[in-house]
Every structure is written in structure tokens, then in C-alpha cells.
Design a protein around this motif. Structure first.
Motif, short mmCIF file in Angstrom:
data_model
loop_
_atom_site.label_atom_id
_atom_site.label_comp_id
_atom_site.label_asym_id
_atom_site.label_seq_id
_atom_site.Cartn_x
_atom_site.Cartn_y
_atom_site.Cartn_z
N GLN A 168 -1.22 42.87 35.91
CA GLN A 168 -0.95 44.13 35.24
C GLN A 168 0.49 44.61 35.38
O GLN A 168 0.99 45.32 34.50
CB GLN A 168 -1.92 45.19 35.75
N ILE A 169 1.17 44.25 36.46
CA ILE A 169 2.54 44.73 36.68
C ILE A 169 3.54 43.61 36.36
O ILE A 169 4.55 43.84 35.71
CB ILE A 169 2.74 45.27 38.11
N GLY A 170 3.24 42.41 36.84
CA GLY A 170 4.12 41.28 36.51
C GLY A 170 5.43 41.25 37.27
O GLY A 170 6.35 40.52 36.89
N LYS A 171 5.54 42.07 38.30
CA LYS A 171 6.73 42.06 39.16
C LYS A 171 6.27 42.16 40.60
O LYS A 171 5.24 42.77 40.88
CB LYS A 171 7.60 43.29 38.89
N ARG A 172 7.08 41.62 41.52
CA ARG A 172 6.75 41.76 42.94
C ARG A 172 7.17 43.15 43.41
O ARG A 172 8.32 43.55 43.20
CB ARG A 172 7.47 40.69 43.75
N PRO A 173 6.25 43.90 44.03
CA PRO A 173 6.64 45.23 44.54
C PRO A 173 7.70 45.08 45.64
O PRO A 173 7.77 44.05 46.31
CB PRO A 173 5.34 45.79 45.13
N ILE A 174 8.48 46.15 45.86
CA ILE A 174 9.38 46.16 47.02
C ILE A 174 8.84 47.09 48.11
O ILE A 174 9.40 47.14 49.20
CB ILE A 174 10.83 46.55 46.65
N ALA A 175 7.76 47.81 47.80
CA ALA A 175 7.15 48.69 48.80
C ALA A 175 5.65 48.69 48.58
O ALA A 175 5.19 48.76 47.43
CB ALA A 175 7.71 50.10 48.69
N ALA A 176 4.87 48.58 49.67
CA ALA A 176 3.41 48.55 49.56
C ALA A 176 2.79 49.36 50.68
O ALA A 176 3.24 49.31 51.83
CB ALA A 176 2.91 47.11 49.61
N PHE A 177 1.75 50.12 50.33
CA PHE A 177 1.14 51.09 51.23
C PHE A 177 -0.37 50.87 51.26
O PHE A 177 -1.02 50.91 50.23
CB PHE A 177 1.46 52.50 50.75
#
Lengths: 332, 332
Positions: A249-258
Motif C-alpha cells: 500500500q505504501i511502496g516505500k520503506r518507512p524511516i520511522a516505525a512505532f
């Protein structure tokens, strides 16, 4: 460039500058957080990735932040709130399904037997729910979620469930967005259960909610197009499913995850695996006065392997007790 | 409200006003479109839904516009460009798959036999591609798409395929966004084939690309998390799949939908079925000088039932020949 285009470019540029200045100079960073290591590390991370002179600078289009929902953005005790909704749906549907009286998942849900539910895992529970609400149109299902949220009350606090969101996390979402981040929910819960209220509660629009999905099919009925829910889940956005949901759904690697539980571990691992500075954060439920203290032994929101990995890799572990001024907005 | 918050709110508000004024008063609407019914109706629709005094006013968060890709935003002749990419992948993989020599889909693709491909439908073709590229990590697959796009050339124009986007549609995307719309691609093509270039070509970021999806699974390898592609497609975002894709990923009903073929019909029907003003538009390929003229009889981008429905329901039908100043940017 034509004169009109030039004027527009000028104004866009001037406004971008003014807004950026307003955001960085005047926005109070995380007002509902106490001073401490967690708050400091969040602020330092945001400064590093937004400072265009920093070696860790990240362009706004790549400032993707992903948040688990249950236990991270709102409470999840004594039972995932979607399970309570499901239970009410199941009770309503039970007269039409006499065969459920021998179904282990139905019995565990009806008894709110958390140990049995944890042992069963989510598959038989979701299958049962699928049977209960399969066949509804998506509009009917959406309405049933909205009706339930409007009337149901949390057994301990006697408040609507949506009052059990965490102000500290709402602050964090707003702070990240003020710094150019795009914020997403990535939750094991169903998209339909979160989308009706996530925009108001978190400022996250429906298209930025990633979650578990039930099968849906298109049909024409009496000349009108509609979408009808099937009985099966087509995607479970939990554990190893979370990086898949992000990819889909996003297609990018996050730089922050919670996150807050072992179900978030893989999402944090994938986030950590990219280049430059990264922020991985776990909310640790250690406040047995204002909420419930639980981690390694809990059937709901079990935090065990992810806590070990956070310790080993120096991810941020938030103490709700020490780091948050309030757990809920309604506290005195 | 604290003073800093008040200042920030004031500036945000002032800038929003200035930007809105700049957008509405000074942005040239659709410069690469000729005057005519199509252009007029697009502009009138946008005015109606953005004028806060209009009965058809729509809040910015609900200004969702969805665009098919193949044949709508870029060309699709003589063969869907993703099929050409797939064919190159299949040729590269063929030595490892001697059994393909008797496969009908492989033979039709290798011969670029459009009639046979149309007759087979997409399922066996996608299955074959799944076998060819299944097992790659998503990073490897992304790189193979980028490498191909950098080196492949269109057989007729001898240009990179990404040069075959339509400037008139790029204008339309920019015009909608300048008026507060959020623009999405909703295409039968694979997300992985569009995401690497859609942001540059269309201003559409990866998270706003809805498309067909191959199965993907998470694994840890040598302590590193990765996503690996399976051999099967998990979702086909075409025809009746498009409203499902919109529901899954966007979660809101669009108010504007743009397509060019029968595969877009259901997406346009769902868009049309909401309240207030709606814009449904078909790009009609009627320019056999600058591109290719085709519709009801074509094996690629067949436009038959959707053209009948557009006529009956007075949807906008764009004549590429009459309505667009240019079809491609590289034209003299």
C-alpha cells in the motif's frame, strides 16, 4: 515562465518558508511528554532528518512514518477493541448460526477467555467474524462500525472506545507531520474498523490506513454498482504481514516505525534495515495505575521478542509511566 | 490557545488563502487542451466542487481523483508496455523453462499475437510472468524494472517508453492538484511497474498508485529482513477489480475518474454513483496521425461498452484529435 506562473511560484515559496519557520520555531514539540531519553531521541531524530545540512537529511517525500494502532495509538485492554465489536456482531448473528455453539473460537470470544483466544490465534476468530458479517455491503458494514463506536462503552472507564486514544501519540503524530512526515497506520485490525474515526482521532485519512482486509467483490444490483464483503479475510496485516502491507500500500520503506508488541517486530526490523538515521520505538505498557502493566506474559499485546531486540539494538523504549504526562485525555 | 499556536494558525490560514487565490486566479487551466466541450466541462466541474458557496462543494479531503494508466495517462500501442517488459523478462528466463515452448501464453507473447493474447485473457499471461520473476526479492524486481525502462525503446517512436506519457493528462493532474485534489493511479498494471517513474512523470507518489499485485512474503536471511515475490498474483486491479482496489487502498469513493477502455467501466460507474457533481471521462483514441485510432474492435484497450455507457450517461468523451494540442511532448 509566464507572469502568472512566476507569481504563483513566488507565493508558494514564500508560504512554504513561512510555514516551515512557524512549524520549527513555534510548534511546541511533544507537549504531553516528560523530559527524558525517549523525548530527546525523538526530537534529535527529527532534527537530523529535516536539517538540509545534515548527512542524515531525508527529502519530505521519503519521510514515511508507520504506527501500529492497538496498544500503540490507543489502548487494547482488557481485549482488542475490535474483538469486542466482533463479539457484539457475533452475538447478534448467533441465532442464525446454531452450529457455533460447538465452535472453539465462538466459545472463547463469548467467554472473553484471553488465554484460549491467544492459543487459537487469529485465524479461526477472523473466520468466524467473516461468517457473521460476510454478505454485507461495505456501506452497511461501515455503518455497523460507526453505530457500535457511538454506543459502546469501555468496561473499566465507561467511555466511548475512541476516548482511549493516547494524547502523547497524538502529539507525536502532529509533531512528525509538522516536520513534513506522512503518517500511516499499519495495524492488524481491519481497515474498516479504523477508517471511520482515524482522521478525527489521529489526523490520518482513510487512504493512509493499512490493515487486515476481508474479501470484497463488485456487483451491479438493480443498475447500481456496489461492493459486497465475502466471508474470508484476504490479507492479515500482522507480524510478518506488516512489511508486506507496507509494500503493497505504501511502496516505500518507512524511516520511522512505532509499535508496542511482538506483532510489530518485523515492521521495525524492515524500518531499521534502511540507510541513514532511523527511529524505531516501542511503547511499553508499564503503568498499572493509569492503565494496565503488561508485556512478556500477556495474551493481549505480548511484548517479548521485540523487547529483547529493542534492548539489543538500542531502539527507543517508551515508559508510559515515566515518559507520558497523561495516558488518557480524560484523566484528572 | 497559546500565543505560538495562534501565530501558527494565523500564518497557516493566511497562506492557505493566498495559495488558493494564486491557484484559482493565476494558474493557467489545461494549457495543452484546445477550447471545446471536454475542456469546458472539466473546468466547470472543478469550479463547482471547489467553490465553497456552490451546492456541489466538496471538502479537499474528499476530492479524490482516480486515473487509469495504460491508454489514459500514457500510450498502450502496439502492446501494453508492461507486456513488452514481461516479454523481455520471459525471453531471459526461457532457457530455464523448456516447458514453455508448448505454453499458449508464451507463444502468443513471443509472437506479439494480440488476437491470441486478447483471447487468452490476462490470467495465463500473468501466471507465466509470475513463474519468470517469482522468487526475486522486491528490490531485485524494482531494479529490473528500472533497468528495462532506462534501456528499452518504443518500436515506432524510438523513445524511452516513459516519453510516451500524454502532456494533456499531465496538465490535468496538475490542474486538479492545484485545486486541492489528491490524485491516484488505479491501473491493471502492476504497482511495481508504475511506482519507479509515476512520481516524476505524473507527480503521483508510490503510495497513491493502486494496481495489480503479486504475492509477497517476508523472510529473514542472514539476519536481514527482506520481501520475496511469489509466483502468483494476489490481486488483479482491472474491470470489476478497480472499485475493489479503490476500496482496499483509498477507502473513499472518488468524485472524478478517468479511463479509456472497458476495463475502466466499473470504476467510472462507482464514481458516478455518489451524490453531487461527478466527473467521468473517457480518453478516445481517434488520432491515427499522431498516435493510433482504435476503439470497439481493438484487442488492446478495447472501448465498446464503456463508450455506449458514456454516450447514454453524457460522460465526457475526449477526442485526442480535436481536444489535445499535442499527443506527445516530443512532437514538433
Amino acid at each position: 515562465m509566464r507572469r502568472a506562473d512566476k507569481m504563483r511560484t513566488f507565493w508558494s515559496w514564500a508560504c512554504a518558508l513561512v510555514l516551515a519557520a512557524a512549524a520549527s520555531a513555534q510548534a511546541p514539540a511533544l507537549p504531553s511528554w516528560n523530559d527524558g531519553d525517549a523525548r530527546t531521541r525523538i526530537v534529535e531524530f527529527v532534527k537530523a532528518v529535516t536539517d538540509s545540512k545534515s548527512k542524515d537529511y531525508v527529502a519530505p517525500s521519503d519521510r514515511i512514518a508507520v504506527f501500529d494502532n492497538d496498544g500503540t495509538l490507543w489502548s487494547e485492554q482488557p481485549l482488542y477493541f475490535q474483538f469486542v465489536y466482533m463479539l457484539d456482531q457475533l452475538k447478534a448473528a448467533a441465532p442464525k448460526h446454531p452450529e457455533w455453539k460447538d465452535n472453539a473460537a465462538f466459545k472463547a470470544l463469548a467467554a472473553q477467555d484471553k488465554a484460549a483466544l491467544a492459543k487459537l490465534g487469529e485465524k479461526p476468530i477472523l473466520e468466524l467474524l467473516g461468517q457473521a458479517v460476510g454478505g454485507m455491503t461495505v456501506a452497511e458494514y461501515d455503518q455497523s462500525v460507526r453505530d457500535w463506536l457511538a454506543s459502546a462503552r469501555h468496561p473499566k472507564y465507561n467511555k466511548p472506545y475512541t476516548d482511549l486514544v493516547y494524547p502523547a501519540m497524538q502529539d507525536l503524530l502532529a509533531y512528525l507531520r509538522a516536520n513534513g512526515f506522512k503518517t500511516f497506520i499499519v495495524s492488524g485490525g481491519s481497515v474498516e474498523f479504523m477508517r471511520p474515526w482515524a482522521e478525527k482521532a489521529y489526523g490520518i485519512p482513510p487512504e493512509q490506513v493499512v490493515g487486515s482486509q476481508q474479501e470484497v467483490t463488485f456487483e451491479m444490483k438493480d443498475g447500481k454498482p456496489l461492493l459486497r464483503r465475502g466471508a474470508k479475510f484476504s490479507f492479515i496485516d500482522d507480524g510478518p504481514g506488516k512489511p508486506v502491507g507496507i509494500y503493497r500500500q505504501i511502496g516505500k520503506r518507512p524511516i520511522a516505525a512505532f509499535g508496542n508488541s511482538d506483532g510489530d517486530l518485523q515492521m521495525l526490523q524492515v524500518t531499521a534495515d534502511g540507510p541513514g538515521q532511523r527511529l524505531m520505538l516501542l511503547v511499553h505498557h508499564d503503568d498499572d495505575v493509569r492503565e494496565v502493566a503488561y508485556d512478556r506474559q500477556s495474551h493481549i499485546g505480548k511484548l517479548d521478542k521485540a523487547l529483547d531486540e529493542a534492548t539489543a539494538k538500542k531502539w527507543v523504549v517508551v515508559s508510559m509511566k515515566k515518559d507520558w504526562k497523561k495516558v488518557f485525555a480524560f484523566e484528572k
